[in-house]
Enzyme design. Structure first.
Site, short mmCIF file in Angstrom:
data_model
loop_
_atom_site.label_atom_id
_atom_site.label_comp_id
_atom_site.label_asym_id
_atom_site.label_seq_id
_atom_site.Cartn_x
_atom_site.Cartn_y
_atom_site.Cartn_z
N ASP A 42 0.85 -1.18 0.00
CA ASP A 42 0.00 0.00 0.00
C ASP A 42 0.89 1.24 0.00
O ASP A 42 1.59 1.50 0.97
CB ASP A 42 -0.88 -0.06 1.25
CG ASP A 42 -1.76 1.16 1.44
OD1 ASP A 42 -1.70 2.08 0.62
OD2 ASP A 42 -2.51 1.17 2.44
N ASP A 86 -0.24 4.35 -0.34
CA ASP A 86 -1.07 5.52 -0.02
C ASP A 86 -1.27 6.40 -1.25
O ASP A 86 -1.65 5.91 -2.31
CB ASP A 86 -0.45 6.30 1.14
CG ASP A 86 -0.63 5.59 2.48
OD1 ASP A 86 -1.44 4.67 2.56
OD2 ASP A 86 0.06 5.97 3.45
N HIS A 134 -0.24 -0.09 -4.87
CA HIS A 134 -1.40 0.68 -5.32
C HIS A 134 -1.29 2.12 -4.84
O HIS A 134 -0.77 2.41 -3.76
CB HIS A 134 -2.74 0.05 -4.91
CG HIS A 134 -2.95 -0.18 -3.45
ND1 HIS A 134 -3.29 0.82 -2.57
CD2 HIS A 134 -2.89 -1.32 -2.71
CE1 HIS A 134 -3.45 0.32 -1.36
NE2 HIS A 134 -3.20 -0.97 -1.41
N GLU A 189 -3.58 5.66 -4.42
CA GLU A 189 -4.99 6.02 -4.27
C GLU A 189 -5.24 7.48 -4.63
O GLU A 189 -4.30 8.27 -4.83
CB GLU A 189 -5.45 5.74 -2.85
CG GLU A 189 -4.74 6.54 -1.78
CD GLU A 189 -4.96 5.97 -0.39
OE1 GLU A 189 -5.48 6.72 0.47
OE2 GLU A 189 -4.62 4.80 -0.16
N CYS A 229 -7.99 6.12 6.63
CA CYS A 229 -8.39 4.75 6.35
C CYS A 229 -9.59 4.73 5.41
O CYS A 229 -10.53 5.52 5.57
CB CYS A 229 -8.72 4.03 7.65
SG CYS A 229 -9.45 2.39 7.44
N ARG A 270 -6.09 2.70 -6.91
CA ARG A 270 -7.18 2.58 -5.93
C ARG A 270 -7.99 3.86 -5.96
O ARG A 270 -7.43 4.97 -6.02
CB ARG A 270 -6.61 2.36 -4.53
CG ARG A 270 -7.64 2.54 -3.43
CD ARG A 270 -7.08 2.26 -2.06
NE ARG A 270 -7.76 3.05 -1.05
CZ ARG A 270 -7.56 2.92 0.26
NH1 ARG A 270 -6.70 2.03 0.71
NH2 ARG A 270 -8.22 3.69 1.12
N GLU A 287 -12.35 0.82 -3.54
CA GLU A 287 -12.44 0.69 -2.08
C GLU A 287 -13.88 0.85 -1.60
O GLU A 287 -14.67 1.63 -2.16
CB GLU A 287 -11.55 1.75 -1.42
CG GLU A 287 -11.58 1.75 0.10
CD GLU A 287 -11.04 0.46 0.72
OE1 GLU A 287 -11.60 -0.62 0.43
OE2 GLU A 287 -10.08 0.55 1.51
N ASN A 311 -11.13 -5.82 -1.30
CA ASN A 311 -10.57 -5.65 0.04
C ASN A 311 -11.55 -6.21 1.07
O ASN A 311 -12.61 -5.64 1.31
CB ASN A 311 -10.33 -4.16 0.30
CG ASN A 311 -9.77 -3.89 1.69
OD1 ASN A 311 -9.34 -4.80 2.39
ND2 ASN A 311 -9.78 -2.62 2.08
#
Length: 300
Positions: free
Chosen positions: A89, A91, A116, A118, A126, A161, A191, A213
Site C-alpha cells: 500500500d 497511499d 497501489h 490512491e 483509512c 485505488r 475501495e 478488500n
C-alpha cells in the site's frame, strides 16, 4: 536461508503470468517478515503489506503519517523473506507526481511486485472511515501516469485505488476507474464496495484485474473466496486480519497474566518453539555453520 531465492524480477514476472491466467489470487496481509513466511507456507498466492498495519506497527493511526522511507524499509524486510510476490500500500504516493515517480522506483528497488496508489487528498485516512475526500480527476490521473512512466520493470504492477465510491457513489467510481485504466493502471482497487453486485459492475466496466478488500469492521461484507471468484474478482486481500488476530491473542494473554500469574493454561494457543524454529529454518543455518566453521581448537 537469510533471503528468498527467487529474484524480485522473477517474482514479478511469475505474478503477472498468474494474474493474466484469470485465476483469483489470495493475498493475506503480513504484519512482519515472519508472518509473511507463514503465509507462504500455508499455500497462499502472495503477501499484502497494508499501510494501516505499518502505521499501527509504529503506534500511529492510518492518516498518512508514515513516510516513504518507513514503508519501503518495512516492505523490503517482508518481501525478502518469502518466495511469494508482495504488494504494498503506497497511499497517495507520498506526495504528488514527482514524489509518486520516486516512490515507484524505490519500491522496485525494495523487491516489491507492485503497489497501489490512491486518489484521496493528503493527508489521507483509512478507506473505511467516513469523511474521506478525493482529489479531482486530473490529479488522480497524473499520479497513475507518473507511476507508469517511472517504473523500469514492466512487470511491476501499478494498481489504481479509488475511494470515490463513498464520496460520490458507484457510478462516479466506475467512471473514475475507467479513466484510471486509460491512464495506465494495470489493475484497479475499488475501495469500500457495498455488495457483490457493485463488484460485478466494476468488473464489467474494465478489462484489467479487479481487487477486493475484505477488511473486517469495514463498509464491505466479508465475502468468501468462492463468492468473489464468481463475481469476477482476480485478487483479494485481508489486509489487517492477521494483526487483529495477533493483537487479540496478545491482549488475552496479558489479561491471563494479570488474573492467573502465568500462562500455563494458554500453551495450546501458542506457536510451539519447534514450529517457530522450523518456520525460521534453523536446521539450514546450523548446516551452514557446520560447513564453514569446521575447525577445532585443541590444546598443545
Amino acid at each position: 536461508m537469510l533471503h528468498a531465492t527467487t529474484p524480485a524480477h522473477v517474482k514479478r514476472q511469475q505474478f503477472r503470468e498468474r494474474l493474466e491466467s484469470g485465476e483469483l489470487l489470495r493475498f493475506p496481509g503480513a504484519f512482519n517478515p515472519l508472518s509473511a513466511r507463514l503465509i507462504e507456507r500455508k499455500g497462499f498466492d502472495g503477501v499484502y503489506i497494508s499501510g494501516a498495519v505499518l502505521s499501527a506497527d509504529l503506534g500511529l493511526p492510518d492518516i498518512g503519517l508514515t513516510t516513504l522511507t518507513e514503508v519501503a524499509g518495512r516492505a523490503a524486510q517482508i518481501a525478502r523473506t518469502t518466495e511469494l510476490p508482495a504488494i504494498v500500500d503506497a497511499d497517495t504516493g507520498f506526495g504528488e507526481t514527482m514524489n509518486v515517480a520516486r516512490t515507484i522506483q524505490i519500491l522496485e528497488d525494495a523487491g516489491l511486485a507492485g503497489c497501489h496508489i490512491e486518489d484521496q487528498v493528503n493527508p489521507k485516512r483509512c478507506g473505511h472511515l467516513d469523511g474521506k475526500e478525493v482529489v479531482d480527476e486530473e490529479t488522480a490521473l497524473k499520479r497513475i501516469r507518473a507511476a507508469r512512466d517511472a517504473r523500469r520493470d514492466e512487470n511491476f504492477l501499478i494498481m489504481a485505488r479509488t475511494d470515490i465510491r463513498a464520496v460520490a457513489g458507484l457510478d462516479a467510481a466506475i467512471e473514475r476507474i475507467q479513466r484510471l485504466v486509460d491512464a495506465g493502471a494495470d489493475a484497479v482497487f475499488p475501495e469500500a464496495m457495498r455488495n457483490l453486485d457493485e463488484f460485478r459492475a466494476v468488473v464489467r466496466a474494465v478489462d484489467v484485474p479487479v481487487l477486493a478488500n475484505m477488511t473486517e469492521f469495514g463498509k464491505s461484507d466479508l465475502f468468501t473466496v468462492d463468492e468473489l471468484r464468481e463475481a469476477g474478482i482476480r485478487m483479494v486481500i485481508w489486509p489487517v486480519s492477521l494483526l487483529r488476530m495477533a493483537m487479540g491473542a496478545a491482549e488475552r494473554a496479558l489479561d491471563t497474566l494479570i488474573a492467573d500469574g502465568n500462562l500455563s493454561g494458554q500453551l495450546d494457543s501458542m506457536q510451539h518453539r519447534a514450529d517457530l524454529y522450523d518456520l525460521l529454518d534453523y536446521e539450514t543455518y546450523n548446516q551452514f555453520d557446520s560447513g564453514i566453521y569446521n575447525f577445532h581448537i585443541t590444546k598443545e
